[in-house]
Every structure is written in C-alpha cells, then in structure tokens.
Design a protein around this motif. Sequence first.
Motif, PDB file in Angstrom:
ATOM      1  N   LEU A  35       0.861  -1.215   0.058  1.00 24.28           N
ATOM      2  CA  LEU A  35       0.096  -0.023   0.103  1.00 24.28           C
ATOM      3  C   LEU A  35       0.606   1.331  -0.013  1.00 24.28           C
ATOM      4  N   GLY A  36       1.996   1.342   0.871  1.00 28.15           N
ATOM      5  CA  GLY A  36       2.844   2.378   0.799  1.00 28.15           C
ATOM      6  C   GLY A  36       3.335   2.638  -0.347  1.00 28.15           C
ATOM      7  N   ALA A  37       3.741   1.545  -1.168  1.00 29.65           N
ATOM      8  CA  ALA A  37       4.742   1.636  -2.489  1.00 29.65           C
ATOM      9  C   ALA A  37       3.564   2.292  -3.324  1.00 29.65           C
ATOM     10  N   HIS A  38       2.340   1.655  -3.292  1.00 27.22           N
ATOM     11  CA  HIS A  38       1.407   2.207  -4.423  1.00 27.22           C
ATOM     12  C   HIS A  38       1.144   3.738  -4.117  1.00 27.22           C
ATOM     13  N   LEU A  39       0.904   4.250  -2.835  1.00 26.12           N
ATOM     14  CA  LEU A  39       0.718   5.714  -2.582  1.00 26.12           C
ATOM     15  C   LEU A  39       2.016   6.459  -3.172  1.00 26.12           C
ATOM     16  N   VAL A  40       3.228   5.878  -2.894  1.00 26.18           N
ATOM     17  CA  VAL A  40       4.402   6.901  -3.421  1.00 26.18           C
ATOM     18  C   VAL A  40       4.337   6.805  -4.855  1.00 26.18           C
ATOM     19  N   ALA A  41       3.920   5.650  -5.497  1.00 26.63           N
ATOM     20  CA  ALA A  41       3.833   5.818  -7.101  1.00 26.63           C
ATOM     21  C   ALA A  41       2.717   6.768  -7.511  1.00 26.63           C
ATOM     22  N   ASP A  42       1.835   6.960  -6.661  1.00 26.04           N
ATOM     23  CA  ASP A  42       0.649   8.011  -6.975  1.00 26.04           C
ATOM     24  C   ASP A  42       0.872   9.303  -6.616  1.00 26.04           C
ATOM     25  N   GLY A  43       2.237   9.716  -6.100  1.00 27.55           N
ATOM     26  CA  GLY A  43       2.931  10.967  -5.962  1.00 27.55           C
ATOM     27  C   GLY A  43       2.787  11.438  -4.608  1.00 27.55           C
ATOM     28  N   LEU A  44       2.534  10.530  -3.543  1.00 31.41           N
ATOM     29  CA  LEU A  44       2.369  11.085  -2.209  1.00 31.41           C
ATOM     30  C   LEU A  44       3.642  11.078  -1.592  1.00 31.41           C
ATOM     31  N   PRO A  45       4.021  12.017  -0.877  1.00 28.40           N
ATOM     32  CA  PRO A  45       5.412  12.083  -0.176  1.00 28.40           C
ATOM     33  C   PRO A  45       5.380  11.399   1.040  1.00 28.40           C
ATOM     34  N   LEU A  46       5.648  10.301   1.189  1.00 26.29           N
ATOM     35  CA  LEU A  46       5.830   9.243   2.423  1.00 26.29           C
ATOM     36  C   LEU A  46       7.103   8.893   2.850  1.00 26.29           C
ATOM     37  N   ALA A  47       7.407   8.999   3.921  1.00 33.03           N
ATOM     38  CA  ALA A  47       8.560   8.588   4.638  1.00 33.03           C
ATOM     39  C   ALA A  47       8.381   7.287   5.283  1.00 33.03           C
ATOM     40  N   GLY A  48       7.315   6.820   5.885  1.00 30.84           N
ATOM     41  CA  GLY A  48       7.002   5.562   6.525  1.00 30.84           C
ATOM     42  C   GLY A  48       5.664   5.723   6.805  1.00 30.84           C
ATOM     43  N   GLY A  49       5.142   4.528   7.484  1.00 34.02           N
ATOM     44  CA  GLY A  49       3.548   4.137   7.753  1.00 34.02           C
ATOM     45  C   GLY A  49       3.699   3.106   8.753  1.00 34.02           C
ATOM     46  N   ALA A  50       2.510   2.896   9.285  1.00 35.51           N
ATOM     47  CA  ALA A  50       2.241   2.050  10.525  1.00 35.51           C
ATOM     48  C   ALA A  50       0.804   1.201  10.380  1.00 35.51           C
ATOM     49  N   LEU A  51       0.707  -0.139  10.749  1.00 33.78           N
ATOM     50  CA  LEU A  51      -0.505  -0.733  10.542  1.00 33.78           C
ATOM     51  C   LEU A  51      -0.671  -1.396  11.894  1.00 33.78           C
ATOM     52  N   THR A  52      -1.757  -1.138  12.707  1.00 36.30           N
ATOM     53  CA  THR A  52      -2.007  -1.738  13.933  1.00 36.30           C
ATOM     54  C   THR A  52      -3.096  -2.474  13.879  1.00 36.30           C
ATOM     55  N   LEU A  53      -2.963  -3.791  14.539  1.00 37.21           N
ATOM     56  CA  LEU A  53      -4.093  -4.532  14.814  1.00 37.21           C
ATOM     57  C   LEU A  53      -4.185  -5.165  16.232  1.00 37.21           C
ATOM     58  N   ASP A  54      -5.471  -5.075  16.703  1.00 35.37           N
ATOM     59  CA  ASP A  54      -5.612  -5.864  18.235  1.00 35.37           C
ATOM     60  C   ASP A  54      -5.649  -7.323  17.743  1.00 35.37           C
ATOM     61  N   VAL A  55      -5.180  -7.885  18.834  1.00 29.26           N
ATOM     62  CA  VAL A  55      -5.150  -9.488  18.858  1.00 29.26           C
ATOM     63  C   VAL A  55      -5.502 -10.145  20.071  1.00 29.26           C
ATOM     64  N   PRO A  56      -6.260 -11.235  19.843  1.00 26.47           N
ATOM     65  CA  PRO A  56      -6.779 -11.991  20.860  1.00 26.47           C
ATOM     66  C   PRO A  56      -5.778 -12.968  21.278  1.00 26.47           C
ATOM     67  N   HIS A  57      -4.699 -12.720  22.082  1.00 26.13           N
ATOM     68  CA  HIS A  57      -3.602 -13.209  22.551  1.00 26.13           C
ATOM     69  C   HIS A  57      -3.276 -13.441  23.897  1.00 26.13           C
ATOM     70  N   PRO A  58      -3.024 -14.451  24.490  1.00 30.10           N
ATOM     71  CA  PRO A  58      -2.659 -14.482  25.995  1.00 30.10           C
ATOM     72  C   PRO A  58      -1.685 -13.254  26.413  1.00 30.10           C
ATOM     73  N   LEU A  59      -0.669 -13.051  25.624  1.00 29.35           N
ATOM     74  CA  LEU A  59       0.516 -12.149  26.049  1.00 29.35           C
ATOM     75  C   LEU A  59       0.361 -10.811  25.337  1.00 29.35           C
ATOM     76  N   ILE A  60      -0.106 -11.012  23.887  1.00 29.19           N
ATOM     77  CA  ILE A  60       0.058  -9.636  23.142  1.00 29.19           C
ATOM     78  C   ILE A  60      -1.425  -9.125  22.826  1.00 29.19           C
ATOM     79  N   ALA A  61      -1.409  -7.572  23.174  1.00 38.01           N
ATOM     80  CA  ALA A  61      -2.640  -6.928  23.023  1.00 38.01           C
ATOM     81  C   ALA A  61      -2.879  -6.543  21.645  1.00 38.01           C
ATOM     82  N   ARG A  62      -1.582  -6.066  20.912  1.00 35.29           N
ATOM     83  CA  ARG A  62      -1.811  -5.651  19.595  1.00 35.29           C
ATOM     84  C   ARG A  62      -0.420  -5.738  18.857  1.00 35.29           C
ATOM     85  N   ARG A  63      -0.535  -5.863  17.589  1.00 29.64           N
ATOM     86  CA  ARG A  63       0.842  -5.873  16.855  1.00 29.64           C
ATOM     87  C   ARG A  63       0.630  -4.815  15.878  1.00 29.64           C
ATOM     88  N   THR A  64       1.805  -4.144  15.768  1.00 29.65           N
ATOM     89  CA  THR A  64       2.031  -3.005  14.867  1.00 29.65           C
ATOM     90  C   THR A  64       3.379  -3.211  14.046  1.00 29.65           C
TER      91      THR A  64
END
Length: 362
Positions: free
Chosen positions: A27-56
């Motif tokens: 998705l980041g590569a497509h946005l850059v190809a469409d001309g958006l000036p991006l340095a980075g990005g983050a995607l976070t998901l909540d996870v039903p796990h005994p130890l982990i609450a979310r993964r980024t």
Amino acid sequence: MPLSSTLAWLVDAAAETAGADRLLAELGAHLVADGLPLAGGALTLDVPHPLIARRTWLWRAEGEEVIEALGFAPGAAAFASGARDDAGRRWLSGIAAGTVRQDVIGPAEGGPSLGWIGPRPFTPGEIEQLRQAARFAATPLALLAVRATLAAALEAYLGRRSAARVLAAPLRRDLGETIQAALLYADLRDFTALSENNPPAAVIAALDAWFDRIAGAVHAFGGEVLKFIGDGVLAIFPVAGASPRGACDAALRAVTAARAGMMHLDDERRGQALPPLSFGAALHLGEMLWGNIGAANRLDFTAIGPAVNLVSRLEGLCKPLGRTVLVSGVLAAETDMMFDALGPHSLRGIASPCEVFALPEA
C-alpha cells in the motif's frame, strides 16, 4: 473518472495479500507511485492473544523495510522485555526527528489503525487522498483482522505448527501425516494430593507456574506443546532433514532448562511455606501420526501412535526408579550427552522392553 493505481489495487488485489506486513508495504509503495510524499507508515491490529494486546507493523519508504513492534497485554510485563504499546509512534517519529508529521487515518476506534508520515506536513489535498485510500482499505483491513484473530486464537490453543496445519487443510478427520519427532512427556507428581488439600485458586496457580516452566522451555528450544493433559504435557520436536540429532538435542536442552526452572520455582515456594512441585519427564524418538482425529463434527488435532504411548509409559517409571528425567535408548543413541544406564525395563502395553537411561540428578 478512473481509479488511481492505489485504489484499483485496494479494490482488486489487497484482500489476497499474504499478511499485514506485505499489505502495509505494498500500500505504501502504491501511494508513493501515485505521488504522495511518504517517509513511512504503520499498521496496527488488536490481537486476542494471552500475552500480546496488539501488533504494529512499521514501514520505511526508503529501502521498503518492514519491522514489527508488539504491545503487550496487562500482566504480561515479564515477557515484554521493555517493549511498549507506543513503539510504533516512537519508531515513526525517529525517522526524521523534528521534520515529520504523522496523520493516523483508519476505521473506527477499536479496529485496525493505519498511519502515515511524510518529510513535511501533508497538504489538504494529500490528506484527502490518504483518507480516500483508508476508506477503500477498510474491507481488506477487516479481512486481515479476521484472519489474524483466527490465527492467534488457534496458535494459543493448538501451537504455531499445529495451527498452521489446521488453517491450511480441510476440516476432516481422515487427514494427517506421519512425522518423526523427539517427544517429551512430563507430569507433576502427587497432583491428586495437591488438588485435594488446597483451594482451587492455589491449585490453578501451581499448575500455571509448572506449565510456564515446562512449556516455556519447550518453546525456547524450538519445540511445540501439543497437549496439556491434566497436570501433564505432551510436546514434540519435529525432525528436520535427514538426521534426528538436532531434534533430540533440542528436547534434552529443553528438559534440562525446565528442571532448572522448577528448582528455582521450588525455592520460591519454600520461601512462601509451600511444598515443592516434584515432576517426572521422559524423552523418546519415533514416528507418530500428526493430524485430525475425533467425531464427525468434533475434531482434535493431536499426535497418536506407538511412540506417543511409549513416552507416556516411560514417564510412569520416573517415580518408581527415583529419577526426574528418563530417556529411551532410541533417543539416547542420537546424542553425545552422558546418561546413567538403567538397563531394559518392561512398559505397560508395550511389547518389547525399553532400554532406559536417566539424566544425572541435579
């Protein structure tokens, strides 16, 4: 008006992306190809796990690097090693300190979160492009979250390898494969007395502490817990390649680490005026059927076969022989570790006597 390459990809192909890391990078590569000036990005998901609450997942436009940061659930601080829930924000802010602006754009609170940063503040037109991409991304993000939830739940209850097999195969009881593995079976001693003489909360706390030590050691050395059976544990170390030596050595290292962990736990329990938790463990090398068994509409994913029977029967000799860890002759022959030879022993339900060895007592 034709869709941009980003929106067309989100509509046509994003839902088939293999995982969150690839979705973010593509998705980041497509946005850059469409001309958006991006340095980075983050995607976070909540996870039903005994130890982990979310993964980024964190993406850098330069080099297209993706790394993962974990947010740990309350009570899992001992496993976090200093990681924090805001790891993604700190990583993104560090790309170009003082010159980066972060705009978080995503579904409603509680769902997946998608954020982008650029080398300068985004213009109103660029922000609108990112918001439009986020709206089109809602469906593939929702599908990704469902798949992640299912995978996390199965891994928590089945283990990583078994969960992957369940997800990849049809839900039928006639499916399985024969594999060779080093098997570990371990069991608490005198658990009946512990259960009868203590309140349920104390029994559960003792079981959890025991399982933390034995399962933690198994996972640390590449094994997988297949079953918690009452106060017992069945774990496997699958053989990779032509030689079983690596799997056998890993199983021995795991049981040695578990024994050391239980010694420390017993020291803690004595300090609390609690009795020690004695256990026995057995190791064996053999073939087993690994797959689905059960009723037509209620399946279990497990391992069965003579090797499984033998390792459980061998563990039953620990108490009468006064040993903590017993090893079959088959597994002992694959390692260079020094054992105490205890000779052949008959095992209940096993036709041939088993050569039995023991790890020297600590």
